[in-house]
Design a protein around this motif. Structure first.
Motif, PDB file in Angstrom:
ATOM      1  N   HIS A 111       7.793  11.844   5.266  1.00 25.77           N
ATOM      2  CA  HIS A 111       7.007  10.910   4.578  1.00 25.77           C
ATOM      3  C   HIS A 111       6.035  11.625   4.162  1.00 25.77           C
ATOM      4  CE1 HIS A 111       5.644  11.544   8.779  1.00 25.77           C
ATOM      5  NE2 HIS A 111       4.436  11.256   8.383  1.00 25.77           N
ATOM      6  N   ARG A 112       5.103  10.932   3.386  1.00 26.41           N
ATOM      7  CA  ARG A 112       3.646  11.021   3.257  1.00 26.41           C
ATOM      8  C   ARG A 112       2.561  10.238   3.923  1.00 26.41           C
ATOM      9  NH1 ARG A 112       3.730  14.488  -1.886  1.00 26.41           N
ATOM     10  NH2 ARG A 112       5.287  13.876  -3.443  1.00 26.41           N
ATOM     11  N   ASP A 113       1.372  10.616   4.374  1.00 28.79           N
ATOM     12  CA  ASP A 113       0.707   9.804   4.884  1.00 28.79           C
ATOM     13  C   ASP A 113      -0.186   8.764   4.000  1.00 28.79           C
ATOM     14  OD1 ASP A 113       1.248  10.854   7.179  1.00 28.79           O
ATOM     15  OD2 ASP A 113      -0.429  11.860   7.766  1.00 28.79           O
ATOM     16  N   VAL A 114       0.638   7.944   3.412  1.00 26.02           N
ATOM     17  CA  VAL A 114       0.142   6.721   2.899  1.00 26.02           C
ATOM     18  C   VAL A 114       1.011   5.525   3.099  1.00 26.02           C
ATOM     19  CG1 VAL A 114      -0.721   8.188   0.659  1.00 26.02           C
ATOM     20  CG2 VAL A 114       1.852   7.065   0.757  1.00 26.02           C
ATOM     21  N   LEU A 115       1.065   5.664   4.404  1.00 27.64           N
ATOM     22  CA  LEU A 115       2.158   4.485   5.009  1.00 27.64           C
ATOM     23  C   LEU A 115       1.223   3.170   5.195  1.00 27.64           C
ATOM     24  CD1 LEU A 115       3.882   6.574   7.811  1.00 27.64           C
ATOM     25  CD2 LEU A 115       4.664   5.960   5.480  1.00 27.64           C
ATOM     26  N   GLN A 116      -0.122   3.468   5.194  1.00 23.20           N
ATOM     27  CA  GLN A 116      -0.735   2.009   5.420  1.00 23.20           C
ATOM     28  C   GLN A 116      -1.173   1.599   4.387  1.00 23.20           C
ATOM     29  OE1 GLN A 116      -1.879   5.164   5.600  1.00 23.20           O
ATOM     30  NE2 GLN A 116      -3.990   5.405   5.685  1.00 23.20           N
ATOM     31  N   VAL A 117      -0.952   2.116   3.115  1.00 25.09           N
ATOM     32  CA  VAL A 117      -1.735   1.751   1.882  1.00 25.09           C
ATOM     33  C   VAL A 117      -0.622   0.859   1.148  1.00 25.09           C
ATOM     34  CG1 VAL A 117      -2.470   2.524  -0.260  1.00 25.09           C
ATOM     35  CG2 VAL A 117      -2.929   3.813   1.709  1.00 25.09           C
ATOM     36  N   PRO A 118      -1.001  -0.339   0.481  1.00 27.51           N
ATOM     37  CA  PRO A 118       0.032  -1.179  -0.229  1.00 27.51           C
ATOM     38  C   PRO A 118       0.376  -0.382  -1.303  1.00 27.51           C
ATOM     39  CG  PRO A 118      -2.066  -2.517   0.501  1.00 27.51           C
ATOM     40  CD  PRO A 118      -2.627  -1.064   0.755  1.00 27.51           C
ATOM     41  N   ASP A 119       1.834  -0.783  -1.675  1.00 26.87           N
ATOM     42  CA  ASP A 119       2.481   0.000  -2.689  1.00 26.87           C
ATOM     43  C   ASP A 119       1.807  -0.074  -3.922  1.00 26.87           C
ATOM     44  OD1 ASP A 119       5.181   0.923  -1.389  1.00 26.87           O
ATOM     45  OD2 ASP A 119       4.905  -1.080  -0.792  1.00 26.87           O
ATOM     46  N   ASP A 120       1.222  -0.989  -4.178  1.00 24.84           N
ATOM     47  CA  ASP A 120       0.552  -1.304  -5.567  1.00 24.84           C
ATOM     48  C   ASP A 120      -0.755  -0.554  -5.614  1.00 24.84           C
ATOM     49  OD1 ASP A 120      -1.008  -3.013  -4.284  1.00 24.84           O
ATOM     50  OD2 ASP A 120      -0.605  -4.773  -5.308  1.00 24.84           O
ATOM     51  N   GLU A 121      -1.292   0.179  -4.356  1.00 24.42           N
ATOM     52  CA  GLU A 121      -2.526   0.787  -4.626  1.00 24.42           C
ATOM     53  C   GLU A 121      -2.396   2.233  -4.504  1.00 24.42           C
ATOM     54  OE1 GLU A 121      -5.672  -0.721  -2.016  1.00 24.42           O
ATOM     55  OE2 GLU A 121      -4.821  -2.799  -2.090  1.00 24.42           O
ATOM     56  N   ILE A 122      -1.153   2.591  -4.385  1.00 21.81           N
ATOM     57  CA  ILE A 122      -0.851   4.216  -4.317  1.00 21.81           C
ATOM     58  C   ILE A 122      -0.931   4.687  -5.627  1.00 21.81           C
ATOM     59  CG2 ILE A 122       0.967   5.982  -3.746  1.00 21.81           C
ATOM     60  CD1 ILE A 122       2.106   4.084  -1.415  1.00 21.81           C
ATOM     61  N   ASP A 123      -1.681   5.606  -5.878  1.00 28.47           N
ATOM     62  CA  ASP A 123      -1.844   6.482  -6.972  1.00 28.47           C
ATOM     63  C   ASP A 123      -1.179   7.742  -7.192  1.00 28.47           C
ATOM     64  OD1 ASP A 123      -3.135   7.738  -9.391  1.00 28.47           O
ATOM     65  OD2 ASP A 123      -4.958   7.494  -8.781  1.00 28.47           O
ATOM     66  N   LEU A 124      -0.468   7.880  -7.961  1.00 34.32           N
ATOM     67  CA  LEU A 124       0.494   9.073  -8.045  1.00 34.32           C
ATOM     68  C   LEU A 124      -0.285  10.403  -8.536  1.00 34.32           C
ATOM     69  CD1 LEU A 124       3.853   7.699  -9.782  1.00 34.32           C
ATOM     70  CD2 LEU A 124       3.406   8.085  -7.424  1.00 34.32           C
ATOM     71  N   HIS A 125      -1.607  10.239  -8.962  1.00 33.84           N
ATOM     72  CA  HIS A 125      -2.401  11.278  -9.031  1.00 33.84           C
ATOM     73  C   HIS A 125      -2.657  12.098  -7.727  1.00 33.84           C
ATOM     74  CE1 HIS A 125      -6.595  13.092  -9.989  1.00 33.84           C
ATOM     75  NE2 HIS A 125      -5.714  13.732 -10.840  1.00 33.84           N
ATOM     76  N   TRP A 126      -2.751  11.212  -6.744  1.00 34.58           N
ATOM     77  CA  TRP A 126      -3.168  11.884  -5.450  1.00 34.58           C
ATOM     78  C   TRP A 126      -2.093  13.042  -5.245  1.00 34.58           C
ATOM     79  CZ3 TRP A 126      -2.703   6.597  -2.236  1.00 34.58           C
ATOM     80  CH2 TRP A 126      -3.841   5.710  -2.378  1.00 34.58           C
TER      81      TRP A 126
END
Length: 288
Positions: free
Chosen positions: A112-127
């Motif tokens: 995994h990456r530690d973006v588990l708590q973030v809603p999918d539509d708020e994940i920025d691929l630029h991260w």
């Protein structure tokens, strides 16, 4: 309010470059006496609480869950110096857990990456790119031999590759526990007192299988007040830090948490991510 002033670097240019490129760094930071003191404090706290859980994730800076005997690790000058070299001045603690597992526990997470708590539509691929400035570092400090952290070096700087996409499927968050191994996955084997500092946007997992030996590992996160926060700043539940609780703490621990509170007040925009994280902990992980 911060815990340290400007000092000479403790990491070489090569070490800093390796961390940027590979996403992790290992340093021996605790001597045997310090390791023994912390192990004894953990075991004493478990006895006092009557804690018989075979595996737990204990938030040791929170009231009612505190392990007083290990809290001063957040003030450790060597840990803070490494964080300062990786992130910048004004290091703020943000995240403090104790991972405890008895021998025989089956411990497996998916990649995994530690973006588990973030809603999918708020994940920025630029991260997940070379030019993203991620102002956060996580650290695992085992008090027993620990080989449970696995990481794909360099994966914090790019999108998922074809092999990773095949196991992650249509998500940026987590692959199934029973997904195939990743060819580039590397086990980080640490001895007591060694610390691994890592970028938690890298593809990684906690994986021990059936533990052959007891696992006691301190896990922490750090942020630099010198730069804007990224989504992981705001892990500690600062709402529980009353004046009464703060006044009961050792001076350096109190100072560190007060510095955290000051920084949180400077950046109210992270409150939304704090709420996501607390909700995630309640729903996805059993913590004590």
């Amino acid at each position: 309010m911060t815990l340290q002033i400007s000092q000479q670097p403790v990491l070489s240019n090569a070490e800093r470059a390796s961390f940027r490129e590979q996403g992790y760094l290992i340093r021996k930071l605790l001597d045997d006496a310090s390791v023994g003191r912390y192990v004894a404090a953990v075991e004493e706290a478990r006895r006092e609480r009557g804690d018989r859980q075979r595996m737990s994730n204990l938030q040791f800076l929170q009231p009612g869950k505190a392990i007083r005997g290990i809290q001063d690790i957040i003030c450790n000058a060597d840990i803070l110096a490494v964080c300062r070299d990786l992130l910048g001045e004004g290091i703020i603690v943000d995240g403090a857990s104790l991972f405890y597992g008895e021998a025989g526990v089956d411990y497996r997470q998916g990649w995994h990456r530690d973006v588990l708590q973030v809603p999918d539509d708020e994940i920025d691929l630029h991260w997940f790119s070379e030019d993203y400035h991620y102002n956060y570092v996580q650290m695992n400090m085992p008090l027993t031999t620990d080989g449970c952290l696995w990481i794909v070096p360099g994966s914090h700087r790019r999108q998922l590759n074809a092999e990773e996409r095949a196991v992650f499927g249509n998500t940026e968050k987590m692959a199934p526990v029973d997904a195939p191994e990743l060819a580039a996955g590397k086990q980080i084997l640490l001895q007591p007192g060694e610390a691994v500092f890592y970028n938690n946007y890298a593809v990684h997992r906690g994986w021990g299988g059936v533990l052959a030996d007891k696992r006691i590992t301190i896990h922490m996160g750090f942020h630099s007040a010198q730069h804007a926060p990224t989504l992981h700043f705001g892990v500690l539940d600062h709402t529980e830090y009353s004046l009464e609780y703060l006044s009961s703490l050792a001076p350096c621990v109190r100072e560190a948490l007060c510095a955290h509170l000051v920084e949180r007040a400077r950046h109210p925009e992270v409150n939304v991510f704090h709420a996501y994280h607390q909700q995630f902990l309640r729903k996805e992980f059993k913590t004590t």
